[in-house]
Scaffold this motif. Structure first.
Motif, PDB file in Angstrom:
ATOM      1  N   PHE A 140      96.453  41.534  -7.295  1.00  0.00           N
ATOM      2  CA  PHE A 140      97.906  41.528  -7.453  1.00  0.00           C
ATOM      3  C   PHE A 140      98.528  42.676  -8.430  1.00  0.00           C
ATOM      4  CE2 PHE A 140     102.007  40.340  -9.705  1.00  0.00           C
ATOM      5  CZ  PHE A 140     102.726  40.100  -8.653  1.00  0.00           C
ATOM      6  N   GLU A 141      97.687  42.792  -9.458  1.00  0.00           N
ATOM      7  CA  GLU A 141      98.011  43.905 -10.568  1.00  0.00           C
ATOM      8  C   GLU A 141      98.185  45.364 -10.201  1.00  0.00           C
ATOM      9  OE1 GLU A 141      95.427  41.622 -10.956  1.00  0.00           O
ATOM     10  OE2 GLU A 141      96.927  40.187 -12.252  1.00  0.00           O
ATOM     11  N   TYR A 142      97.292  45.484  -8.920  1.00  0.00           N
ATOM     12  CA  TYR A 142      97.195  46.782  -8.441  1.00  0.00           C
ATOM     13  C   TYR A 142      97.964  47.146  -7.120  1.00  0.00           C
ATOM     14  CZ  TYR A 142      93.554  47.110 -11.758  1.00  0.00           C
ATOM     15  OH  TYR A 142      92.889  46.979 -12.978  1.00  0.00           O
ATOM     16  N   MET A 143      99.023  46.104  -6.524  1.00  0.00           N
ATOM     17  CA  MET A 143      99.554  46.082  -5.424  1.00  0.00           C
ATOM     18  C   MET A 143     100.819  47.145  -5.653  1.00  0.00           C
ATOM     19  SD  MET A 143     100.113  42.543  -3.873  1.00  0.00           S
ATOM     20  CE  MET A 143      98.845  41.545  -3.236  1.00  0.00           C
ATOM     21  N   ASP A 144     100.927  48.197  -4.791  1.00  0.00           N
ATOM     22  CA  ASP A 144     101.830  49.238  -4.825  1.00  0.00           C
ATOM     23  C   ASP A 144     103.290  48.684  -3.855  1.00  0.00           C
ATOM     24  OD1 ASP A 144     103.727  51.348  -4.764  1.00  0.00           O
ATOM     25  OD2 ASP A 144     102.017  52.775  -4.125  1.00  0.00           O
ATOM     26  N   PHE A 145     104.071  48.093  -4.663  1.00  0.00           N
ATOM     27  CA  PHE A 145     105.304  47.455  -3.874  1.00  0.00           C
ATOM     28  C   PHE A 145     105.867  48.660  -3.164  1.00  0.00           C
ATOM     29  CE2 PHE A 145     105.238  43.859  -7.118  1.00  0.00           C
ATOM     30  CZ  PHE A 145     104.297  43.228  -6.247  1.00  0.00           C
ATOM     31  N   SER A 146     105.722  50.038  -3.657  1.00  0.00           N
ATOM     32  CA  SER A 146     106.722  50.944  -2.703  1.00  0.00           C
ATOM     33  C   SER A 146     106.192  51.348  -1.349  1.00  0.00           C
ATOM     34  CB  SER A 146     106.675  52.106  -3.564  1.00  0.00           C
ATOM     35  OG  SER A 146     105.409  52.643  -3.875  1.00  0.00           O
ATOM     36  N   GLU A 147     104.932  50.839  -1.141  1.00  0.00           N
ATOM     37  CA  GLU A 147     104.264  51.031   0.001  1.00  0.00           C
ATOM     38  C   GLU A 147     104.520  49.745   1.005  1.00  0.00           C
ATOM     39  OE1 GLU A 147     102.526  53.742   1.237  1.00  0.00           O
ATOM     40  OE2 GLU A 147     103.265  54.835  -0.489  1.00  0.00           O
ATOM     41  N   GLN A 148     105.025  48.629   0.518  1.00  0.00           N
ATOM     42  CA  GLN A 148     105.249  47.561   1.164  1.00  0.00           C
ATOM     43  C   GLN A 148     106.588  47.261   1.988  1.00  0.00           C
ATOM     44  OE1 GLN A 148     103.990  44.059  -1.203  1.00  0.00           O
ATOM     45  NE2 GLN A 148     101.899  45.015  -1.724  1.00  0.00           N
ATOM     46  N   GLY A 149     106.595  46.734   2.934  1.00  0.00           N
ATOM     47  CA  GLY A 149     107.970  46.375   3.506  1.00  0.00           C
ATOM     48  C   GLY A 149     108.730  45.379   2.601  1.00  0.00           C
ATOM     49  N   GLN A 150     109.968  45.115   2.884  1.00  0.00           N
ATOM     50  CA  GLN A 150     110.900  44.399   2.022  1.00  0.00           C
ATOM     51  C   GLN A 150     110.626  42.923   1.964  1.00  0.00           C
ATOM     52  OE1 GLN A 150     114.903  45.066   3.602  1.00  0.00           O
ATOM     53  NE2 GLN A 150     115.293  46.727   2.048  1.00  0.00           N
ATOM     54  N   ARG A 151     110.137  42.442   3.072  1.00  0.00           N
ATOM     55  CA  ARG A 151     109.617  41.140   3.189  1.00  0.00           C
ATOM     56  C   ARG A 151     108.371  40.884   2.240  1.00  0.00           C
ATOM     57  NH1 ARG A 151     107.424  37.922   8.363  1.00  0.00           N
ATOM     58  NH2 ARG A 151     107.549  35.952   7.413  1.00  0.00           N
ATOM     59  N   SER A 152     107.463  41.599   2.624  1.00  0.00           N
ATOM     60  CA  SER A 152     106.407  41.620   1.696  1.00  0.00           C
ATOM     61  C   SER A 152     106.570  41.656   0.057  1.00  0.00           C
ATOM     62  CB  SER A 152     105.307  42.760   2.066  1.00  0.00           C
ATOM     63  OG  SER A 152     104.880  42.555   3.414  1.00  0.00           O
ATOM     64  N   VAL A 153     107.489  42.703  -0.226  1.00  0.00           N
ATOM     65  CA  VAL A 153     107.659  42.851  -1.838  1.00  0.00           C
ATOM     66  C   VAL A 153     108.265  41.729  -2.289  1.00  0.00           C
ATOM     67  CG1 VAL A 153     109.257  44.057  -3.317  1.00  0.00           C
ATOM     68  CG2 VAL A 153     107.918  45.191  -1.381  1.00  0.00           C
ATOM     69  N   LYS A 154     109.265  41.070  -1.365  1.00  0.00           N
ATOM     70  CA  LYS A 154     110.029  39.710  -1.846  1.00  0.00           C
ATOM     71  C   LYS A 154     108.816  38.609  -1.911  1.00  0.00           C
ATOM     72  CE  LYS A 154     113.552  36.696  -0.475  1.00  0.00           C
ATOM     73  NZ  LYS A 154     114.710  36.129   0.494  1.00  0.00           N
ATOM     74  N   GLN A 155     107.995  38.393  -1.297  1.00  0.00           N
ATOM     75  CA  GLN A 155     107.085  37.497  -1.172  1.00  0.00           C
ATOM     76  C   GLN A 155     105.943  37.755  -2.332  1.00  0.00           C
ATOM     77  OE1 GLN A 155     107.293  34.350   0.340  1.00  0.00           O
ATOM     78  NE2 GLN A 155     109.274  35.183   1.204  1.00  0.00           N
ATOM     79  N   HIS A 156     105.670  38.962  -2.316  1.00  0.00           N
ATOM     80  CA  HIS A 156     104.573  38.986  -3.453  1.00  0.00           C
ATOM     81  C   HIS A 156     105.126  39.072  -4.770  1.00  0.00           C
ATOM     82  CE1 HIS A 156     101.934  41.290   0.000  1.00  0.00           C
ATOM     83  NE2 HIS A 156     101.664  40.156  -0.308  1.00  0.00           N
ATOM     84  N   SER A 157     106.382  39.663  -4.910  1.00  0.00           N
ATOM     85  CA  SER A 157     106.868  39.589  -6.392  1.00  0.00           C
ATOM     86  C   SER A 157     107.536  38.442  -6.937  1.00  0.00           C
ATOM     87  CB  SER A 157     108.024  40.584  -6.388  1.00  0.00           C
ATOM     88  OG  SER A 157     108.860  40.525  -5.680  1.00  0.00           O
ATOM     89  N   THR A 158     107.843  37.327  -5.846  1.00  0.00           N
ATOM     90  CA  THR A 158     108.031  36.036  -6.487  1.00  0.00           C
ATOM     91  C   THR A 158     107.076  34.983  -6.136  1.00  0.00           C
ATOM     92  OG1 THR A 158     108.985  35.711  -4.106  1.00  0.00           O
ATOM     93  CG2 THR A 158     110.641  36.641  -5.932  1.00  0.00           C
ATOM     94  N   ALA A 159     106.923  34.611  -4.938  1.00  0.00           N
ATOM     95  CA  ALA A 159     105.919  33.393  -4.795  1.00  0.00           C
ATOM     96  C   ALA A 159     104.531  33.502  -5.279  1.00  0.00           C
ATOM     97  CB  ALA A 159     105.785  32.945  -3.338  1.00  0.00           C
ATOM     98  N   LEU A 160     103.891  34.808  -4.884  1.00  0.00           N
ATOM     99  CA  LEU A 160     102.687  35.031  -5.475  1.00  0.00           C
ATOM    100  C   LEU A 160     102.495  35.351  -6.779  1.00  0.00           C
ATOM    101  CD1 LEU A 160      99.678  35.511  -4.278  1.00  0.00           C
ATOM    102  CD2 LEU A 160     100.109  37.813  -4.027  1.00  0.00           C
ATOM    103  N   ALA A 161     103.625  36.114  -7.419  1.00  0.00           N
ATOM    104  CA  ALA A 161     103.631  36.290  -8.812  1.00  0.00           C
ATOM    105  C   ALA A 161     103.677  35.126  -9.591  1.00  0.00           C
ATOM    106  CB  ALA A 161     104.706  37.189  -9.068  1.00  0.00           C
ATOM    107  N   SER A 162     104.505  34.050  -9.129  1.00  0.00           N
ATOM    108  CA  SER A 162     104.739  33.061  -9.870  1.00  0.00           C
ATOM    109  C   SER A 162     103.675  32.159  -9.981  1.00  0.00           C
ATOM    110  CB  SER A 162     106.099  32.245  -9.450  1.00  0.00           C
ATOM    111  OG  SER A 162     105.976  31.996  -8.028  1.00  0.00           O
ATOM    112  N   GLY A 163     102.632  32.112  -8.813  1.00  0.00           N
ATOM    113  CA  GLY A 163     101.685  31.277  -8.584  1.00  0.00           C
ATOM    114  C   GLY A 163     101.964  30.086  -7.612  1.00  0.00           C
ATOM    115  N   ASP A 164     103.387  30.082  -7.286  1.00  0.00           N
ATOM    116  CA  ASP A 164     103.694  28.954  -6.311  1.00  0.00           C
ATOM    117  C   ASP A 164     102.860  29.034  -5.112  1.00  0.00           C
ATOM    118  OD1 ASP A 164     105.601  28.236  -8.047  1.00  0.00           O
ATOM    119  OD2 ASP A 164     107.287  29.296  -6.996  1.00  0.00           O
ATOM    120  N   LYS A 165     102.503  30.260  -4.593  1.00  0.00           N
ATOM    121  CA  LYS A 165     101.838  30.386  -3.250  1.00  0.00           C
ATOM    122  C   LYS A 165     100.475  31.126  -3.638  1.00  0.00           C
ATOM    123  CE  LYS A 165     105.610  29.470   0.008  1.00  0.00           C
ATOM    124  NZ  LYS A 165     105.177  28.751   0.932  1.00  0.00           N
ATOM    125  N   THR A 166      99.594  31.056  -2.584  1.00  0.00           N
ATOM    126  CA  THR A 166      98.394  32.004  -2.605  1.00  0.00           C
ATOM    127  C   THR A 166      98.372  32.606  -1.320  1.00  0.00           C
ATOM    128  OG1 THR A 166      95.940  31.898  -3.583  1.00  0.00           O
ATOM    129  CG2 THR A 166      96.950  29.997  -2.016  1.00  0.00           C
TER     130      THR A 166
END
Length: 191
Positions: free
Chosen positions: A143-169
Motif C-alpha cells: 500500500f505504501e508504494y501505490m501510485d494513486f496518480s496511475e490508478q483509476g478514480q474508483r481504485s483511488v477512492k477504494q484504496h485510499s479509504t477502505a484499504l487504508a483504514s483497514g476496513d477491507k483487505t
C-alpha cells in the motif's frame, strides 16, 4: 550377569569417542532431515505439483495479468496461496494436507466434481485470505508504494479509504483476479 553389568557400566560412563560419534551422527542426521524437509517443501510449492490435483485452476491463471504482463513479473500458485513467513507456511502446509486426502479419495478428481465444489473452495480461500489480511497479496503489492496518480478514480477512492483504514483487505474487492469466479449470487457484499 557379568555381561549385563559390563554393559551397564559402559552405558553409565561412555567413552568420549562414543559421545562424539553420537553427537556427530545426530548432527549429520539433523542436516539430512532438514535438507530433505526443505526440498520437500519447495517441491510442493511448484506449479507442477499444484497442477497434479488442481489442473483446471492452474490453467485459469494463464489468462490473467498475474501470469503474463508488461512488467514480466509472474506469480505462481504458491505466491498467492502459501504464506511466505516460514511458520505460517508450515501451518498452511499442514492445513493443505487434508486436500491430498480429498484428492486420493476422489473428491474433486474430475472437472465436473471441481465445478460443483468451486464455490465452496473459493469461499474457503477468500476467508483464509481475509483472516490473514491478504498477506500473500501484500508480499508483492504494498500500500505504501501505490501510485494513486496511475490508478483509476474508483481504485483511488477504494484504496485510499477502505484499504487504508483497514476496513477491507485486498480479497474483499479482488475476488477472481486470478481465477474464474463461481456463481456469486449468494456471496455477501458482491454486486
Amino acid at each position: 550377569m557379568k555381561l549385563l553389568k559390563t554393559f551397564w557400566i559402559r552405558l553409565k560412563t561412555p567413552s568420549k569417542v562414543a559421545v562424539g560419534l553420537v553427537l556427530f551422527m545426530g548432527f549429520i542426521g539433523g542436516l539430512l532431515f532438514w535438507g530433505a524437509f526443505n526440498t520437500g517443501m519447495e517441491k510442493t510449492n511448484t506449479e507442477e505439483f499444484c497442477a497434479g490435483c488442481h489442473a483446471p485452476i492452474v490453467e485459469e491463471i494463464r489468462e490473467t495479468i498475474h501470469f503474463s504482463n508488461r512488467s514480466g513479473v509472474r506469480a505462481i500458485c504458491s505466491d498467492c496461496h502459501v504464506p511466505h513467513n516460514w511458520t505460517d507456511k508450515i501451518v498452511r502446509k499442514v492445513q493443505a494436507s487434508k486436500e491430498i486426502v480429498a484428492h486420493l479419495m476422489g473428491t474433486i478428481d474430475t472437472t465436473e466434481k471441481f465445478q460443483a465444489r468451486r464455490a465452496h473452495l473459493a469461499e474457503r480461500e477468500w476467508m483464509r485470505m481475509k483472516n490473514n489480511n491478504s498477506q500473500e497479496c501484500r508480499n508483492c503489492h504494498e500500500f505504501e508504494y501505490m501510485d494513486f496518480s496511475e490508478q483509476g478514480q474508483r481504485s483511488v477512492k477504494q484504496h485510499s479509504t477502505a484499504l487504508a483504514s483497514g476496513d477491507k483487505t485486498c480479497v474483499d474487492c479482488h475476488k477472481g483476479i486470478a481465477h474464474k469466479l463461481p456463481d456469486m449470487k449468494n456471496i455477501e457484499g458482491w454486486q
